[in-house]
Design a protein around this motif. Structure first.
Motif, PDB file in Angstrom:
ATOM      1  N   LEU A 174       0.825  -1.208   0.000  1.00  0.00           N
ATOM      2  CA  LEU A 174       0.000   0.000   0.000  1.00  0.00           C
ATOM      3  C   LEU A 174       0.856   1.253   0.000  1.00  0.00           C
ATOM      4  N   PHE A 175       1.982   1.188   0.731  1.00  0.00           N
ATOM      5  CA  PHE A 175       2.712   2.431   0.985  1.00  0.00           C
ATOM      6  C   PHE A 175       4.061   2.550   0.302  1.00  0.00           C
ATOM      7  N   ASN A 176       4.584   1.475  -0.338  1.00  0.00           N
ATOM      8  CA  ASN A 176       5.974   1.634  -0.804  1.00  0.00           C
ATOM      9  C   ASN A 176       6.103   2.703  -1.875  1.00  0.00           C
ATOM     10  N   LEU A 177       5.077   2.863  -2.741  1.00  0.00           N
ATOM     11  CA  LEU A 177       5.180   3.926  -3.748  1.00  0.00           C
ATOM     12  C   LEU A 177       4.940   5.306  -3.145  1.00  0.00           C
ATOM     13  N   ALA A 178       4.550   5.339  -1.870  1.00  0.00           N
ATOM     14  CA  ALA A 178       4.366   6.632  -1.204  1.00  0.00           C
ATOM     15  C   ALA A 178       5.701   7.195  -0.746  1.00  0.00           C
ATOM     16  N   VAL A 179       6.729   6.344  -0.651  1.00  0.00           N
ATOM     17  CA  VAL A 179       8.023   6.834  -0.151  1.00  0.00           C
ATOM     18  C   VAL A 179       8.611   7.906  -1.073  1.00  0.00           C
ATOM     19  N   PRO A 180       8.732   7.633  -2.395  1.00  0.00           N
ATOM     20  CA  PRO A 180       9.223   8.728  -3.255  1.00  0.00           C
ATOM     21  C   PRO A 180       8.289   9.936  -3.258  1.00  0.00           C
ATOM     22  N   ILE A 181       6.990   9.701  -3.148  1.00  0.00           N
ATOM     23  CA  ILE A 181       6.058  10.836  -3.122  1.00  0.00           C
ATOM     24  C   ILE A 181       6.283  11.658  -1.850  1.00  0.00           C
ATOM     25  N   ALA A 182       6.516  10.961  -0.731  1.00  0.00           N
ATOM     26  CA  ALA A 182       6.761  11.668   0.528  1.00  0.00           C
ATOM     27  C   ALA A 182       8.022  12.522   0.412  1.00  0.00           C
ATOM     28  N   LEU A 183       9.064  11.963  -0.201  1.00  0.00           N
ATOM     29  CA  LEU A 183      10.306  12.727  -0.369  1.00  0.00           C
ATOM     30  C   LEU A 183      10.079  13.934  -1.279  1.00  0.00           C
ATOM     31  N   ALA A 184       9.316  13.742  -2.352  1.00  0.00           N
ATOM     32  CA  ALA A 184       9.029  14.849  -3.261  1.00  0.00           C
ATOM     33  C   ALA A 184       8.191  15.904  -2.543  1.00  0.00           C
ATOM     34  N   THR A 185       7.291  15.442  -1.668  1.00  0.00           N
ATOM     35  CA  THR A 185       6.455  16.375  -0.915  1.00  0.00           C
ATOM     36  C   THR A 185       7.308  17.218   0.029  1.00  0.00           C
ATOM     37  N   ILE A 186       8.293  16.575   0.664  1.00  0.00           N
ATOM     38  CA  ILE A 186       9.202  17.323   1.540  1.00  0.00           C
ATOM     39  C   ILE A 186       9.983  18.351   0.713  1.00  0.00           C
ATOM     40  N   ALA A 187      10.409  17.945  -0.494  1.00  0.00           N
ATOM     41  CA  ALA A 187      11.126  18.876  -1.367  1.00  0.00           C
ATOM     42  C   ALA A 187      10.245  20.098  -1.651  1.00  0.00           C
ATOM     43  N   GLN A 188       8.995  19.832  -1.998  1.00  0.00           N
ATOM     44  CA  GLN A 188       8.061  20.925  -2.274  1.00  0.00           C
ATOM     45  C   GLN A 188       7.849  21.771  -1.016  1.00  0.00           C
ATOM     46  N   MET A 189       7.844  21.111   0.137  1.00  0.00           N
ATOM     47  CA  MET A 189       7.593  21.824   1.387  1.00  0.00           C
ATOM     48  C   MET A 189       8.657  22.885   1.661  1.00  0.00           C
ATOM     49  N   PHE A 190       9.931  22.543   1.334  1.00  0.00           N
ATOM     50  CA  PHE A 190      10.993  23.520   1.556  1.00  0.00           C
ATOM     51  C   PHE A 190      10.762  24.767   0.707  1.00  0.00           C
ATOM     52  N   ILE A 191      10.202  24.588  -0.482  1.00  0.00           N
ATOM     53  CA  ILE A 191       9.949  25.728  -1.367  1.00  0.00           C
ATOM     54  C   ILE A 191       8.749  26.529  -0.852  1.00  0.00           C
ATOM     55  N   ILE A 192       7.685  25.801  -0.489  1.00  0.00           N
ATOM     56  CA  ILE A 192       6.487  26.487   0.010  1.00  0.00           C
ATOM     57  C   ILE A 192       6.804  27.225   1.308  1.00  0.00           C
ATOM     58  N   MET A 193       7.736  26.658   2.075  1.00  0.00           N
ATOM     59  CA  MET A 193       8.138  27.265   3.347  1.00  0.00           C
ATOM     60  C   MET A 193       8.669  28.677   3.136  1.00  0.00           C
ATOM     61  N   VAL A 194       9.361  28.909   2.021  1.00  0.00           N
ATOM     62  CA  VAL A 194       9.883  30.262   1.774  1.00  0.00           C
ATOM     63  C   VAL A 194       8.952  31.033   0.828  1.00  0.00           C
ATOM     64  N   GLU A 195       7.684  30.661   0.868  1.00  0.00           N
ATOM     65  CA  GLU A 195       6.627  31.377   0.139  1.00  0.00           C
ATOM     66  C   GLU A 195       6.769  31.319  -1.376  1.00  0.00           C
ATOM     67  N   ASP A 196       7.314  30.233  -1.900  1.00  0.00           N
ATOM     68  CA  ASP A 196       7.337  30.026  -3.344  1.00  0.00           C
ATOM     69  C   ASP A 196       6.605  28.727  -3.652  1.00  0.00           C
ATOM     70  N   VAL A 197       6.416  28.461  -4.948  1.00  0.00           N
ATOM     71  CA  VAL A 197       5.874  27.158  -5.352  1.00  0.00           C
ATOM     72  C   VAL A 197       6.778  26.618  -6.447  1.00  0.00           C
ATOM     73  N   ASP A 198       7.059  25.321  -6.381  1.00  0.00           N
ATOM     74  CA  ASP A 198       7.949  24.703  -7.361  1.00  0.00           C
ATOM     75  C   ASP A 198       7.120  23.889  -8.348  1.00  0.00           C
ATOM     76  N   LEU A 199       7.080  24.328  -9.595  1.00  0.00           N
ATOM     77  CA  LEU A 199       6.308  23.593 -10.600  1.00  0.00           C
ATOM     78  C   LEU A 199       7.174  22.584 -11.350  1.00  0.00           C
ATOM     79  N   SER A 200       8.418  22.423 -10.927  1.00  0.00           N
ATOM     80  CA  SER A 200       9.293  21.500 -11.657  1.00  0.00           C
ATOM     81  C   SER A 200       9.575  20.223 -10.874  1.00  0.00           C
ATOM     82  N   THR A 201       8.916  20.035  -9.718  1.00  0.00           N
ATOM     83  CA  THR A 201       9.188  18.852  -8.900  1.00  0.00           C
ATOM     84  C   THR A 201       9.098  17.567  -9.728  1.00  0.00           C
TER      85      THR A 201
END
Lengths: 338, 307
Positions: free
Chosen positions: B37-64
């Protein structure tokens, strides 16, 4: 059990061949279809064929279930998740039209390890544990030249219409056509255009190259381009060469009109969307414990002069000629690959 | 004190969805099932964290999505054949990300436009590296992603690890506080004497790092790459951050929530497929789940404000 055998026999008898004793031991087996895309007429026909044939198979008790699933976004990661869900749901076999030949290998391997039979078709996967029902596009190109050699023993000049540049299928069919020309050297390809498998593109491309061409006796095609070529050649006032058709309804219609008017003769080849049903029967055969080679080849659907009326009658407007495969057909394909 | 309700809702939605999945498909209630159920969520979780760092500084990353695809292509080719060159390319990609962050801040460029442009660059590079799908994962990544730790499946161990590490980094370290400050009020951080350009570069660099990890783990699962393999991660990652209690403004993010958000989104897809819902409805239903959670968040917040 007895009625089931009879029913199965009746199904087989309906379309082709003799009834076989297919007392499958698969009545409690569940098969799932994992499909990556449903956004064109070919895929729609593919799903309809699956639905029609498997519904009958379930009703006849050949298998317990044959559910179809299509991913919403045509993405490999989404389809991998879909396959993993199918493993969890405990399907016995997964029939697969894959979004990527390689990116699903991890999920496919997991399915195999869980004891699930995986049969890929059309969009096949490279994972060795899966079964592959591939299309012999090369042969589809080669046989066109062979047909022309039968009609025109003295040979002549050919125009080649190719598909979409850079796509695997285009390279394969074209390679087959060139191999055919090598085999029948009385033919010579004097021009080549990209028709992108679309009638309007083909018409424009052919109209553009025609003035620079000598007399041509035949047009070798990839499907979806024959009608456009005919229009362009007619508009240029040239004598109509033999154009190989590609099973599209507009092509068949044009062919029939030309035949009725002046006895025009040609042949039409393409892949039937009903290949999904062939994959279904192959999966059923594997579940039945039959020995099936890992790599199979789909026969393509050829429409000859004699079949034209029947084929046109059953092809929906704007659609593609289709055929649903039977258990018997699947057995023939398997036996042919042994 | 006020962090608790923020994390409560994502946890609750995940638990609810998990209960529903187990109810529909009891077979999933096992070591093997949970991993699937969850193994394909691992890369998604990592990508989500990557996006989070961008959103944290008030930007959005459309190239994730394209970046993860690019990394997957590098991982499946260069990292196997010439590990040194492969690692150099990946480190280079992280540096490019950091440079982008600095550029965006220094020139006051809109991040959406820059990252959208970069998405074509990453996509193009991915096609150049791997014109046809293929490649193979480095053995150690494959081993890692298919490892079977005792008692708890790999997917859960990885998720907890990702959440814990990023939580410590973002919520507990002084550096993380500074980064969140950039999103909250960049000017005051600058007035306090910090170089915001460097901080933005750091945030983008971290996003690049987690994007690289996402691509590598994805190849470990799929065993090969494809230039279009992760395109849908862009929107999934943004949705994951928001679902996990993050906000587009003010540097308000939650790493733990983001990981849970990614798991929830993955699970939502499985749940709908277990229900045998027609695929035509699935996208809509997935959206409905998202809206439902966000609506719940709004109601919860309003209730708190009233109290």
């Amino acid at each position: 059990m007895k009625t089931r055998t009879k029913l199965l026999g009746a199904v087989v008898l309906l379309s082709a061949g003799l009834p076989v004793a297919g007392t499958a031991d698969t009545s409690d087996k569940r098969i799932a279809l994992s499909n990556n895309y449903a956004g064109n007429s070919w895929r729609q026909a593919m799903l309809q064929s699956w639905d029609k044939v498997t519904k009958q198979a379930v009703a006849d008790g050949v298998v317990a279930a044959a559910d179809a699933f299509t991913t919403a976004e045509n993405q490999a990661t989404e389809q991998a998740a879909q396959i993993q869900n199918m493993i969890l749901e405990g399907y016995d076999a997964i029939v697969l039209n894959a979004a990527s030949p390689t990116a699903l290998n991890g999920a496919v391997k997991e399915a195999c390890d869980a004891g699930i039979v995986v049969v890929s078709f059309d969009g096949i996967v490279t994972e060795p544990c899966a079964y592959r029902i591939a299309v012999d596009f090369k042969e589809m190109g080669r046989m066109q030249v062979e047909y022309l050699a039968g009609r025109l023993p003295e040979g002549g000049n050919l125009l080649e219409i190719r598909g979409l540049a850079g796509v695997f299928v285009d390279d394969e069919i074209s390679a087959g056509i060139h191999a055919g020309v090598e085999q029948f050297p009385q033919f010579k390809i004097v021009g080549s255009v990209h028709g992108d498998w679309a009638q309007d593109v083909a018409q424009k491309a052919v109209a553009g190259i025609l003035p620079s061409l000598p007399d041509i006796v035949g047009v070798v095609t990839q499907g979806g381009d024959g009608y456009g070529a005919a229009q362009a050649i007619a508009a240029a006032g040239r004598e109509m060469p033999i154009i190989i058709m590609g099973n599209r309804q507009d092509e068949l219609k044009w062919w029939k009109e030309a035949r009725d008017a002046n006895g025009y003769e040609t042949v039409s080849v393409s892949i039937a969307p009903g290949v999904s049903t062939l994959a279904f029967w192959v999966a059923q055969q594997v579940l039945d414990g039959q020995k099936v080679p890992q790599d199979l080849t789909v026969p393509f659907l050829q429409i000859n002069q004699a079949d034209l009326d029947a084929a046109l009658a059953t092809t929906p407007e704007g659609g593609v000629a289709n055929v649903e495969y039977t258990l018997e057909d699947a057995k023939k394909v398997i036996a042919g690959a042994m | 004190m006020r962090r608790d309700p923020r994390i409560l809702l994502p946890v609750l939605s995940l638990a609810l969805l998990l209960a529903a999945v187990f109810w529909v498909q009891p077979r999933a209630m096992s070591y093997f099932g949970i991993n699937l159920l969850f193994n394909l969520a691992v890369p998604i979780a990592l990508a989500t964290i990557a996006q989070m760092f961008i959103i944290m500084v008030e930007d959005v990353d459309l190239s994730t999505g394209t970046f993860v695809s690019f990394v997957a292509c590098v991982t499946a080719t260069f990292l196997v054949e010439t590990p040194l060159l492969g690692s150099a390319i990946l480190v280079g990609a992280i540096l490019v990300y950091a440079a982008l962050g600095a550029l965006i801040h220094a020139r006051q460029l809109p991040a959406i436009v820059v990252t959208l442009g970069m998405s074509f660059v990453w996509g193009g590079l991915a096609v150049l590296i791997l014109p046809a799908p293929g490649g193979a994962p480095p053995d150690w990544i494959r081993w890692l992603m298919t490892s079977k730790p005792p008692l708890v499946p790999m997917a859960i161990v990885a998720s907890v690890l990702i959440a814990a590490v990023t939580h410590l980094l973002v919520m507990r370290s002084a550096f993380g506080t500074l980064l969140r400050g950039v999103g909250g009020n960049a000017r005051s951080v600058a007035r306090a004497g910090w170089n915001v350009t460097w901080l933005k570069a750091a945030a983008y660099g971290l996003a690049g790092l987690f994007g690289v990890l996402a691509g590598m783990s994805l190849v470990g699962l799929t065993t090969s790459a494809d230039a279009n393999i992760a395109l849908r991660y862009t929107l999934l990652a943004i949705a994951g951050v928001i679902l996990g209690g993050g906000e587009f403004t003010g540097g308000r993010v939650s790493p733990v929530g983001a990981v849970i958000g990614a798991l929830t989104l993955t699970l939502a897809g499985s749940f709908l497929s277990f229900l045998k819902l027609s695929p035509d409805w699935q996208i809509g239903a997935q959206g409905a789940i998202l809206i439902l959670v966000l609506a719940a968040r709004l109601i919860l917040r309003r209730g708190r404000a009233a109290a």
